[in-house]
Design a protein around this motif. Structure first.
Motif, mmCIF file in Angstrom:
data_model
loop_
_atom_site.group_PDB
_atom_site.id
_atom_site.type_symbol
_atom_site.label_atom_id
_atom_site.label_comp_id
_atom_site.label_asym_id
_atom_site.label_seq_id
_atom_site.Cartn_x
_atom_site.Cartn_y
_atom_site.Cartn_z
ATOM 1 N N GLN A 59 -1.374 13.722 -15.590
ATOM 2 C CA GLN A 59 -0.281 13.415 -14.889
ATOM 3 C C GLN A 59 -0.540 12.172 -13.983
ATOM 4 O O GLN A 59 0.611 11.355 -13.869
ATOM 5 C CB GLN A 59 0.303 14.340 -14.109
ATOM 6 N N SER A 60 -1.532 11.862 -13.714
ATOM 7 C CA SER A 60 -2.070 10.707 -12.723
ATOM 8 C C SER A 60 -3.544 10.324 -12.271
ATOM 9 O O SER A 60 -4.343 11.197 -12.835
ATOM 10 C CB SER A 60 -1.229 11.271 -11.096
ATOM 11 N N SER A 61 -3.811 9.346 -11.991
ATOM 12 C CA SER A 61 -5.073 9.025 -11.691
ATOM 13 C C SER A 61 -5.690 9.838 -10.694
ATOM 14 O O SER A 61 -6.853 10.217 -10.686
ATOM 15 C CB SER A 61 -5.346 7.482 -11.249
ATOM 16 N N ASP A 62 -4.817 10.554 -9.662
ATOM 17 C CA ASP A 62 -5.335 11.388 -8.784
ATOM 18 C C ASP A 62 -5.743 12.751 -9.372
ATOM 19 O O ASP A 62 -6.784 13.147 -9.257
ATOM 20 C CB ASP A 62 -4.221 11.615 -7.635
#
Length: 94
Positions: A59-62
């Motif tokens: 969902q995200s780079s995090d």
């Protein structure tokens, strides 16, 4: 979001053989679990190296960052991450 990830592994030669086996086994189990979850889409070995090219769907780079930090061999990896975007000339699946 798709990410192309290259992981180069360099486990120190002086590490205890039993610990090395434990880490490699745990890494394999973690990779399989992420593949089964649909997060680790592709995993390819680079010929002649202790390295791989992978594609992650997160969902995200995090989220990717957190996943990479959970890999048992993470302390021994050099990692290169490239975000991917769909190419306009890509053939669509039917």
């Amino acid at each position: 979001m798709l990410f192309h990830v290259r992981m180069d592994v360099a486990i120190p030669r002086q590490i205890d053989p039993a610990e090395r086996t434990r880490l490699v086994t745990a890494e394999r189990e973690r990779a399989l679990a992420l593949q089964e979850a649909g997060t680790w889409l592709h995993l390819w070995r680079i010929v002649g190296k202790y390295s791989n090219i992978s594609v992650f769907d997160v969902q995200s780079s995090d989220e990717l960052h957190e996943i990479l930090w959970t890999l048992p061999l993470f302390p021994f990896m050099t990692i290169d991450v490239t975000p991917l975007a769909e190419h306009p000339s890509r053939r669509k699946s039917t």
